[in-house]
Scaffold this motif. Structure first.
Motif, PDB file in Angstrom:
ATOM      1  N   ILE A  66      26.637  -9.246  11.817  1.00  0.00           N
ATOM      2  CA  ILE A  66      26.886  -7.860  11.405  1.00  0.00           C
ATOM      3  C   ILE A  66      26.754  -7.718   9.890  1.00  0.00           C
ATOM      4  CG2 ILE A  66      28.640  -6.037  11.279  1.00  0.00           C
ATOM      5  CD1 ILE A  66      29.617  -7.061  14.055  1.00  0.00           C
ATOM      6  N   ALA A  67      27.333  -8.666   9.147  1.00  0.00           N
ATOM      7  CA  ALA A  67      27.237  -8.620   7.686  1.00  0.00           C
ATOM      8  C   ALA A  67      25.780  -8.705   7.234  1.00  0.00           C
ATOM      9  CB  ALA A  67      28.069  -9.736   7.065  1.00  0.00           C
ATOM     10  N   ALA A  68      24.984  -9.538   7.887  1.00  0.00           N
ATOM     11  CA  ALA A  68      23.562  -9.658   7.545  1.00  0.00           C
ATOM     12  C   ALA A  68      22.844  -8.332   7.783  1.00  0.00           C
ATOM     13  CB  ALA A  68      22.915 -10.778   8.359  1.00  0.00           C
ATOM     14  N   GLU A  69      23.169  -7.659   8.873  1.00  0.00           N
ATOM     15  CA  GLU A  69      22.549  -6.361   9.160  1.00  0.00           C
ATOM     16  C   GLU A  69      22.972  -5.317   8.120  1.00  0.00           C
ATOM     17  OE1 GLU A  69      20.434  -3.176  10.847  1.00  0.00           O
ATOM     18  OE2 GLU A  69      20.142  -5.337  10.844  1.00  0.00           O
ATOM     19  N   GLU A  70      24.225  -5.320   7.738  1.00  0.00           N
ATOM     20  CA  GLU A  70      24.690  -4.383   6.706  1.00  0.00           C
ATOM     21  C   GLU A  70      24.004  -4.663   5.372  1.00  0.00           C
ATOM     22  OE1 GLU A  70      26.591  -1.618   7.065  1.00  0.00           O
ATOM     23  OE2 GLU A  70      26.688  -2.029   9.222  1.00  0.00           O
ATOM     24  N   LEU A  71      23.832  -5.931   5.033  1.00  0.00           N
ATOM     25  CA  LEU A  71      23.109  -6.282   3.800  1.00  0.00           C
ATOM     26  C   LEU A  71      21.667  -5.798   3.865  1.00  0.00           C
ATOM     27  CD1 LEU A  71      24.292  -9.893   2.903  1.00  0.00           C
ATOM     28  CD2 LEU A  71      24.631  -7.818   1.562  1.00  0.00           C
ATOM     29  N   ARG A  72      21.026  -5.946   5.015  1.00  0.00           N
ATOM     30  CA  ARG A  72      19.650  -5.471   5.179  1.00  0.00           C
ATOM     31  C   ARG A  72      19.582  -3.965   4.951  1.00  0.00           C
ATOM     32  NH1 ARG A  72      16.724  -2.544   8.184  1.00  0.00           N
ATOM     33  NH2 ARG A  72      18.399  -2.145   9.651  1.00  0.00           N
ATOM     34  N   ARG A  73      20.520  -3.253   5.543  1.00  0.00           N
ATOM     35  CA  ARG A  73      20.543  -1.793   5.384  1.00  0.00           C
ATOM     36  C   ARG A  73      20.800  -1.397   3.925  1.00  0.00           C
ATOM     37  NH1 ARG A  73      24.778   0.559   8.898  1.00  0.00           N
ATOM     38  NH2 ARG A  73      23.840   2.516   8.255  1.00  0.00           N
ATOM     39  N   LEU A  74      21.727  -2.107   3.272  1.00  0.00           N
ATOM     40  CA  LEU A  74      22.003  -1.841   1.859  1.00  0.00           C
ATOM     41  C   LEU A  74      20.777  -2.100   0.994  1.00  0.00           C
ATOM     42  CD1 LEU A  74      25.576  -3.347   1.435  1.00  0.00           C
ATOM     43  CD2 LEU A  74      24.914  -0.977   0.961  1.00  0.00           C
ATOM     44  N   ALA A  75      20.112  -3.221   1.240  1.00  0.00           N
ATOM     45  CA  ALA A  75      18.925  -3.560   0.453  1.00  0.00           C
ATOM     46  C   ALA A  75      17.853  -2.483   0.608  1.00  0.00           C
ATOM     47  CB  ALA A  75      18.382  -4.917   0.886  1.00  0.00           C
ATOM     48  N   ARG A  76      17.652  -2.044   1.818  1.00  0.00           N
ATOM     49  CA  ARG A  76      16.652  -1.011   2.101  1.00  0.00           C
ATOM     50  C   ARG A  76      17.002   0.294   1.373  1.00  0.00           C
ATOM     51  NH1 ARG A  76      13.087  -0.323   6.507  1.00  0.00           N
ATOM     52  NH2 ARG A  76      12.672   1.852   6.918  1.00  0.00           N
ATOM     53  N   GLU A  77      18.262   0.687   1.452  1.00  0.00           N
ATOM     54  CA  GLU A  77      18.697   1.927   0.802  1.00  0.00           C
ATOM     55  C   GLU A  77      18.582   1.817  -0.719  1.00  0.00           C
ATOM     56  OE1 GLU A  77      22.932   3.983   0.330  1.00  0.00           O
ATOM     57  OE2 GLU A  77      22.198   3.987   2.394  1.00  0.00           O
ATOM     58  N   ARG A  78      19.002   0.699  -1.266  1.00  0.00           N
ATOM     59  CA  ARG A  78      18.929   0.504  -2.714  1.00  0.00           C
ATOM     60  C   ARG A  78      17.483   0.477  -3.193  1.00  0.00           C
ATOM     61  NH1 ARG A  78      23.457  -4.267  -2.573  1.00  0.00           N
ATOM     62  NH2 ARG A  78      25.288  -2.911  -2.595  1.00  0.00           N
TER      63      ARG A  78
ATOM     64  N   PRO B  54       0.805  -1.231   0.000  1.00  0.00           N
ATOM     65  CA  PRO B  54       0.000   0.000   0.000  1.00  0.00           C
ATOM     66  C   PRO B  54       0.833   1.274   0.000  1.00  0.00           C
ATOM     67  CG  PRO B  54      -0.061  -1.046   2.156  1.00  0.00           C
ATOM     68  CD  PRO B  54       0.665  -1.982   1.235  1.00  0.00           C
ATOM     69  N   ASP B  55       2.036   1.189   0.549  1.00  0.00           N
ATOM     70  CA  ASP B  55       2.892   2.375   0.598  1.00  0.00           C
ATOM     71  C   ASP B  55       4.344   1.946   0.812  1.00  0.00           C
ATOM     72  OD1 ASP B  55       3.173   1.832   3.397  1.00  0.00           O
ATOM     73  OD2 ASP B  55       1.410   3.055   3.818  1.00  0.00           O
ATOM     74  N   LEU B  56       5.237   2.922   0.762  1.00  0.00           N
ATOM     75  CA  LEU B  56       6.660   2.635   0.894  1.00  0.00           C
ATOM     76  C   LEU B  56       6.988   2.032   2.254  1.00  0.00           C
ATOM     77  CD1 LEU B  56       9.551   2.744  -0.200  1.00  0.00           C
ATOM     78  CD2 LEU B  56       9.696   5.083   0.697  1.00  0.00           C
ATOM     79  N   ASP B  57       6.356   2.510   3.305  1.00  0.00           N
ATOM     80  CA  ASP B  57       6.626   1.971   4.641  1.00  0.00           C
ATOM     81  C   ASP B  57       6.315   0.479   4.717  1.00  0.00           C
ATOM     82  OD1 ASP B  57       7.558   4.384   5.619  1.00  0.00           O
ATOM     83  OD2 ASP B  57       5.617   4.970   6.450  1.00  0.00           O
ATOM     84  N   ALA B  58       5.225   0.064   4.103  1.00  0.00           N
ATOM     85  CA  ALA B  58       4.868  -1.358   4.107  1.00  0.00           C
ATOM     86  C   ALA B  58       5.887  -2.175   3.324  1.00  0.00           C
ATOM     87  CB  ALA B  58       3.475  -1.553   3.529  1.00  0.00           C
ATOM     88  N   LEU B  59       6.338  -1.654   2.200  1.00  0.00           N
ATOM     89  CA  LEU B  59       7.348  -2.352   1.407  1.00  0.00           C
ATOM     90  C   LEU B  59       8.663  -2.452   2.176  1.00  0.00           C
ATOM     91  CD1 LEU B  59       8.495  -3.658  -1.145  1.00  0.00           C
ATOM     92  CD2 LEU B  59       8.767  -1.358  -2.100  1.00  0.00           C
ATOM     93  N   LEU B  60       9.078  -1.379   2.836  1.00  0.00           N
ATOM     94  CA  LEU B  60      10.331  -1.398   3.596  1.00  0.00           C
ATOM     95  C   LEU B  60      10.235  -2.336   4.800  1.00  0.00           C
ATOM     96  CD1 LEU B  60      11.399   2.344   3.407  1.00  0.00           C
ATOM     97  CD2 LEU B  60      12.287   0.405   2.091  1.00  0.00           C
ATOM     98  N   ALA B  61       9.074  -2.398   5.425  1.00  0.00           N
ATOM     99  CA  ALA B  61       8.889  -3.334   6.541  1.00  0.00           C
ATOM    100  C   ALA B  61       9.020  -4.774   6.036  1.00  0.00           C
ATOM    101  CB  ALA B  61       7.533  -3.116   7.210  1.00  0.00           C
ATOM    102  N   ALA B  62       8.435  -5.059   4.888  1.00  0.00           N
ATOM    103  CA  ALA B  62       8.551  -6.406   4.302  1.00  0.00           C
ATOM    104  C   ALA B  62       9.993  -6.684   3.889  1.00  0.00           C
ATOM    105  CB  ALA B  62       7.614  -6.534   3.104  1.00  0.00           C
ATOM    106  N   CYS B  63      10.674  -5.681   3.375  1.00  0.00           N
ATOM    107  CA  CYS B  63      12.086  -5.793   3.001  1.00  0.00           C
ATOM    108  C   CYS B  63      12.922  -6.184   4.215  1.00  0.00           C
ATOM    109  CB  CYS B  63      12.554  -4.454   2.425  1.00  0.00           C
ATOM    110  SG  CYS B  63      14.328  -4.245   2.212  1.00  0.00           S
ATOM    111  N   ASP B  64      12.709  -5.499   5.320  1.00  0.00           N
ATOM    112  CA  ASP B  64      13.441  -5.795   6.557  1.00  0.00           C
ATOM    113  C   ASP B  64      13.123  -7.190   7.074  1.00  0.00           C
ATOM    114  OD1 ASP B  64      14.609  -3.285   6.528  1.00  0.00           O
ATOM    115  OD2 ASP B  64      13.277  -2.437   8.047  1.00  0.00           O
ATOM    116  N   GLU B  65      11.843  -7.524   7.110  1.00  0.00           N
ATOM    117  CA  GLU B  65      11.441  -8.833   7.634  1.00  0.00           C
ATOM    118  C   GLU B  65      12.053  -9.965   6.809  1.00  0.00           C
ATOM    119  OE1 GLU B  65       7.449 -11.502   8.284  1.00  0.00           O
ATOM    120  OE2 GLU B  65       7.230  -9.328   8.253  1.00  0.00           O
ATOM    121  N   ALA B  66      12.009  -9.830   5.499  1.00  0.00           N
ATOM    122  CA  ALA B  66      12.583 -10.868   4.636  1.00  0.00           C
ATOM    123  C   ALA B  66      14.092 -10.948   4.816  1.00  0.00           C
ATOM    124  CB  ALA B  66      12.223 -10.593   3.175  1.00  0.00           C
TER     125      ALA B  66
END
Length: 194
Positions: free
Chosen positions: A167-179, A73-85
């Motif tokens: 730590i690497a997994a967290e950095e990948l999550r942050r990168l994915a979210r930013e990208r 429905p919106d960017l926040d929902a997509l980013l939440a799903a991005c983080d969860e995945a």
């Protein structure tokens, strides 16, 4: 209880004997990316959406999961799903994503010694952990990036493999979210170099 006037307080006439205080200007709000980009992502064919997501994080499971749960429905929902995945990546998913990550790059005008130092630090990191060093540089200026990358590699070399995997997994999550945010804003591939 009676309800007062419906005009905003700054538009009411001042009570007698008091000075009127001008209203503060409205603070600008950061706006979400244009809705049409999210709509285009939501309605794109599954294989196209999957490919676009793989540009953000090279995990087929992650990209498939986000693609399968459209529309958002919106960017926040997509980013939440991005983080969860991203939090749900298995060790094999994490290895797949790390294997596809490029080494962090330096600004083109960095001096030669910086490139040598980064190459040596990265080689030591990869020899210890068996994968490329990943770090999200979102929000840092190019002038700060070199020091941040070098300090990050050097400090993380002291980690044990399990601690570094987290730590690497967290950095990948942050990168994915930013990208993903960059892709929806149409800002190009700014984060792919980190």
């Amino acid at each position: 209880m009676t309800r007062g006037p419906t005009l905003p307080a700054h538009r009411l006439p001042p009570p007698s004997g008091r000075l009127a205080v001008p209203a503060l200007p409205a603070q600008p709000r950061t706006s979400p990316p244009p809705r049409p980009r999210l709509d285009a992502f939501n309605t794109a064919p599954a294989d196209e959406a999957h490919r676009a997501l793989l540009a953000c994080l090279r995990s087929n499971r992650w990209a498939h999961r986000l693609t399968a749960h459209r529309p958002y429905p919106d960017l926040d929902a997509l980013l939440a799903a991005c983080d969860e995945a991203a939090y749900d990546l298995s060790p094999a998913d994490l290895a797949e994503a790390l294997a596809a990550e490029p080494m962090p790059t330096l600004p083109a005008d960095s001096y030669g010694a910086a490139h040598t130092a980064l190459s040596a630090a990265h080689a030591a990191y990869e020899a210890k952990f068996g994968h490329v060093f990943v770090i999200c540089l979102g929000g840092l200026s190019p002038d700060e990036a070199l020091d941040h990358v070098l300090e990050g590699i050097r400090s993380r070399l002291a980690n044990d493999p399990e601690e570094e995997r987290v730590i690497a997994a967290e950095e990948l999550r942050r990168l994915a979210r930013e990208r993903l945010c960059d892709a929806l804003r149409g800002a190009g591939n700014r984060a792919s170099n980190h």
